[in-house]
Design an enzyme around this catalytic site. Structure first.
Site, PDB file in Angstrom:
ATOM      1  N   LYS A   1     -84.785  36.823  39.473  1.00 46.41           N
ATOM      2  CA  LYS A   1     -85.394  35.614  38.914  1.00 46.41           C
ATOM      3  C   LYS A   1     -86.745  35.361  39.578  1.00 46.41           C
ATOM      4  O   LYS A   1     -86.883  35.449  40.806  1.00 46.41           O
ATOM      5  CB  LYS A   1     -84.463  34.419  39.116  1.00 46.41           C
ATOM      6  CG  LYS A   1     -84.921  33.144  38.403  1.00 46.41           C
ATOM      7  CD  LYS A   1     -83.901  32.023  38.586  1.00 46.41           C
ATOM      8  CE  LYS A   1     -84.323  30.747  37.866  1.00 46.41           C
ATOM      9  NZ  LYS A   1     -83.352  29.645  38.072  1.00 46.41           N
TER      10      LYS A   1
ATOM     11  N   SER B   1     -81.905  27.217  33.902  1.00 48.38           N
ATOM     12  CA  SER B   1     -83.250  27.759  33.879  1.00 48.38           C
ATOM     13  C   SER B   1     -83.312  29.280  34.001  1.00 48.38           C
ATOM     14  O   SER B   1     -84.343  29.895  33.743  1.00 48.38           O
ATOM     15  CB  SER B   1     -84.058  27.149  35.042  1.00 48.38           C
ATOM     16  OG  SER B   1     -83.503  27.537  36.302  1.00 48.38           O
TER      17      SER B   1
ATOM     18  N   SER C   1     -78.137  26.245  36.651  1.00 45.24           N
ATOM     19  CA  SER C   1     -79.060  27.262  36.146  1.00 45.24           C
ATOM     20  C   SER C   1     -78.582  28.700  36.268  1.00 45.24           C
ATOM     21  O   SER C   1     -79.219  29.609  35.726  1.00 45.24           O
ATOM     22  CB  SER C   1     -80.418  27.125  36.836  1.00 45.24           C
ATOM     23  OG  SER C   1     -81.053  25.929  36.460  1.00 45.24           O
TER      24      SER C   1
END
Length: 497
Positions: free
Chosen positions: A80, A155, A179
């Site tokens: 990420k 997210s 997330s």
């Protein structure tokens, strides 16, 4: 010939250790897969092809030299884009950090390197991890491999989508209010939020420092456990890091046994607003746990219903402080620096151009909540609710070993469907937020496809602080039984791209 992208991480690592495949061939197969499908998914923001193939060659050289390889050596991983990786672009999905290349590695990244994982690149995300759909990225939305008209969660939608689309067998996400777990639920993957402090936050670009936590994403429970064991453990660079042994997550995943485990169904996390197909699959998963020998009871956590409003005061308050560091003076974007404007003008113009609408919304909410005369009425009250939620967990865990709920109230919604309705967007994290507020461990595991729309559903499992291994006990038992019962979403009924 075996499709190297369809193997689990554990299988891939074994083949590399046994010399049946090379780590370079495995990495190249995944880059080929990314080239084939990522124009439709947009899971990645940056590919580190040279660095990844170099890491893979080193693994092959170690094996050739007779060196012992770790349990995930040579396995590709998607990272990420909120974790610092030396000399690799780290944007957090924001224009304000476009082109920034950190001069150091986050502790998690260093541990991945030390364990010889092969980091393919950085994945797309909601800007600064603020969002539930990965539509808030400054670089365009990521799409769900199950239906490219739908969101992959947020997210960390890029990490979950990369795993679901077979672009990587493993990924790293971060979880501030759901997330990791919410994207896992809507993409049919496994996503784990470890105990707060169980994985180092050093080198993680902060959104909400008392809530953020790094964790693993995978297609199987064992793969997630193996990755968890690599990244977890005490770090002196992180003042919130817990100085205790890592829970035995791999052993729990391999045991896959829930006999005698007491499971509490959270009364408040269901009913109105929950999609019928989601509740049906959740109820079937709970019934399956009963068949496997678990004792299931209903548990009330009355303050969980206040988690959403409390979170949306605490998290924006912390983000308004953390994001103050992006001032156009030290790194990242700089707008209007013509030698005439003052530093304050340059700062204002840069933030106007560099931050997206959702980030600006949360900064303003947080700044207001912390302002003189309102601090106690808003932020102070939210922290009191946080304490009540923590006490709800403590009382519940006196009665049961784990708590369960659906991970999300609905399956993946369509791209654009909620962008103009922030409250509807925020409700995607209704079930996941309490664990962030309390800091306990929690995870989402696939529990089939919704009969409403054929999209993945997740079972949310919550365990006490530093009892992360209980998550894997439940997840692995459910996985083993559910493959026989209704098919594992990504092992039996995977999306075709």
């Amino acid at each position: 010939m075996t499709d190297l992208t369809k193997l689990t991480a554990a299988e891939t690592a074994r083949l590399i250790r046994d010399g049946e495949v090379s780590a370079v061939d495995v990495a190249q197969a995944h880059f080929d897969r990314i080239a084939k499908v990522d124009d439709r998914i947009h899971a990645f923001l940056h590919l580190d092809t040279e660095g990844a193939l170099g890491a893979a060659r080193r693994v092959d050289e170690k094996r050739a030299a007779g060196e012992e390889l770790g349990p995930l050596a040579g396995v590709p991983l998607a990272l990420k884009d909120v974790l610092a990786m030396k000399d690799v672009p780290t944007t957090c999905g924001s224009k304000i950090l476009e082109g920034w290349r950190p001069p150091y590695d986050a502790t998690v990244v260093q541990r991945l390197r030390d364990a010889d994982l092969v980091i393919l690149g950085k994945t797309n995300m909601d800007e600064f991890a603020m969002g539930s759909s990965t539509e808030n990225s400054a670089y365009g939305p990521t799409r769900n491999p199950w239906d490219t008209d739908r969101i992959p969660g947020g997210s960390g939608g890029g990490s979950a989508a990369s795993v679901a689309a077979y672009q990587a067998p493993l990924a790293i996400g971060t979880d501030t209010g759901g997330s990791i777990r919410q994207p896992a639920a809507v993409t049919g993957t496994v996503g784990v939020k470890p105990t707060y402090g169980g994985v180092s936050r050093y080198g993680l670009v902060a959104f909400s420092s008392s809530l953020d936590q790094v964790g693993p994403c995978a297609r199987t429970v064992l793969d997630a456990a193996l990755l968890h064991s690599v990244i977890a453990g005490h770090d002196p660079f992180d003042s919130t890091s817990i100085d205790q042994p890592v829970p035995p997550v791999v052993e729990a995943a391999r045991a896959a046994d829930v006999r005698g485990l007491r499971v509490g169904v959270v009364k408040e996390l269901g009913g109105e607003g929950f999609q019928p197909g989601v509740e049906q699959r959740f109820n079937e998963a709970v019934a399956l746990l009963t068949e496997l020998g678990a004792e299931v009871v209903e548990v009330s956590c009355p303050h969980f219903v206040y988690g959403l409003p409390a979170y949306y005061l605490i998290a924006p308050s912390e983000c308004s402080s953390n994001l103050a560091r992006f001032d156009a003076m030290r790194y990242g974007l700089r707008v209007g620096d013509d030698g005439i404007r003052s530093a304050e003008e340059v700062m204002s113009l840069t933030r106007e151009a560099g931050f997206g609408a959702e980030v600006k919304r949360r900064i303003m909410i947080g700044a207001y909540a912390l302002s003189s005369g309102y601090y106690e009425a808003y932020y102070g009250q939210a922290q009191k609710v946080r304490t009540l939620i923590t006490r709800d967990f403590a009382r519940a865990f006196e009665q049961v070993d784990v708590l369960v709920s659906p991970t999300t109230p609905t399956t993946a919604f369509r791209i654009g469907e909620r962008v103009d309705d922030p409250l509807a967007m925020y409700k995607a994290d209704l079930c996941t937020i309490p664990s962030n507020l309390a800091g306990n461990a929690s995870a989402s595991f696939p529990c089939g496809l919704s009969p409403d729309d054929g999209l993945p559903v997740g079972l949310h499992v919550m365990a006490p602080v530093m009892a992360d291994d209980r998550l894997y006990r439940v997840g692995a038992a459910l996985e083993a039984a559910s493959v026989q019962r209704w098919g594992h979403p990504l092992l039996e009924e995977a999306p075709e791209l």
